[in-house]
Design an enzyme around this catalytic site. Structure first.
Site, short mmCIF file in Angstrom:
data_model
loop_
_atom_site.label_atom_id
_atom_site.label_comp_id
_atom_site.label_asym_id
_atom_site.label_seq_id
_atom_site.Cartn_x
_atom_site.Cartn_y
_atom_site.Cartn_z
N CYS A 190 -0.83 0.80 6.09
CA CYS A 190 -1.17 -0.05 7.23
C CYS A 190 -2.12 -1.16 6.81
O CYS A 190 -2.89 -1.01 5.86
CB CYS A 190 -1.84 0.76 8.34
SG CYS A 190 -1.02 2.29 8.79
N ASP A 191 -2.08 -2.25 7.54
CA ASP A 191 -3.03 -3.34 7.33
C ASP A 191 -3.20 -4.10 8.64
O ASP A 191 -2.21 -4.41 9.30
CB ASP A 191 -2.54 -4.29 6.24
CG ASP A 191 -3.59 -5.33 5.88
OD1 ASP A 191 -4.49 -4.99 5.08
OD2 ASP A 191 -3.53 -6.46 6.41
N THR A 192 -4.44 -4.37 9.00
CA THR A 192 -4.73 -5.07 10.24
C THR A 192 -5.38 -6.42 9.94
O THR A 192 -6.29 -6.52 9.13
CB THR A 192 -5.66 -4.25 11.15
OG1 THR A 192 -5.03 -3.00 11.46
CG2 THR A 192 -5.96 -4.98 12.45
N LYS A 244 0.83 -1.20 0.00
CA LYS A 244 0.00 0.00 0.00
C LYS A 244 0.87 1.26 0.00
O LYS A 244 0.64 2.19 -0.78
CB LYS A 244 -0.93 0.00 1.22
CG LYS A 244 -2.00 -1.07 1.19
CD LYS A 244 -2.80 -1.06 2.48
CE LYS A 244 -3.84 -2.16 2.49
NZ LYS A 244 -4.63 -2.17 3.76
N GLY A 284 0.28 -4.36 10.53
CA GLY A 284 1.54 -4.07 9.86
C GLY A 284 1.56 -2.62 9.43
O GLY A 284 0.54 -2.09 8.97
#
Length: 205
Positions: A67-69, A51, A104
């Site tokens: 970001c990634d959850t 991203k 992340g």
């Protein structure tokens, strides 16, 4: 400095405002696919990198944060539920167990990147069928990884957490603040290329 949050999440945008009064939101247009060989706990960091890199291509002089959850239980990733049946299945899996919420984060500036992951463990009370049905008929589960929002009615299921609460919401703001400060303190005069950075992230285990 121009700061860009590469995320479409309204919750993440609100948390990011704790760090910066002024920033832009430019969601990344990527296919969220990870290599099959990648360990599940590294998937959020990998997607955060993709991203951030996608947006940074057009804004090399800006600080871009991706970001990634992800919610993980018993080694399985729970993404956003696609149906009521999917949401019900997720609540049944989480009921009475402890799962991991991993966010992340990736920072991009002048073609140099730095990524990290924050892990929080969340324990659910055993849930009754009635509790699950009352929850899955609401709108709350369907735009959230793991099918629940700890900041809303999902809080009624949580017996305890170990780690950063805001990480579960979608952004580990306290750690991110410190990682940004450390990242920007580097000497950027001999930065690696984007291609080199990308290769390192993809091979990281």
């Amino acid at each position: 400095m121009d700061v860009i949050l590469a995320s479409a999440s309204p919750r993440r945008k609100k948390l990011f405002s704790f760090l910066y009064d002024e920033f832009r939101v430019l969601p990344a247009d990527i296919r969220e696919i990870v290599p099959r060989s990648l360990p599940v706990e590294k998937c959020p960091e990998y997607l955060a990198y993709m991203k951030a890199e996608s947006v940074a291509k057009g804004y090399a002089k800006s600080l871009v944060i991706g970001c990634d959850t992800t919610v993980i239980i018993d080694g399985k990733i729970l993404n956003k539920p696609r149906s009521t049946a999917d949401a019900r299945m997720m609540m049944q899996l989480l009921s009475g167990k402890t799962h991991k919420v991993i966010t992340g984060c990736c920072l991009f500036y002048l073609n140099r990147s730095f990524c990290f992951s924050e892990i929080t463990e969340v324990e659910f009370y055993p849930l009754t069928e009635e509790e699950i049905e009352e929850y899955v008929i609401t709108k709350e589960p369907y735009d959230k990884a793991g099918g629940y929002g700890i900041q809303n009615k999902g809080a009624l299921f949580v017996k305890g957490i170990h780690g950063d609460y805001y990480n579960v919401v979608g952004l580990p703001v306290a750690r991110l603040k410190r990682e940004i400060a450390s990242f920007l303190s580097q000497d950027f005069s001999a930065e690696p290329t984007v291609k080199e950075s990308k290769k390192k992230v993809r091979l990281k285990k």
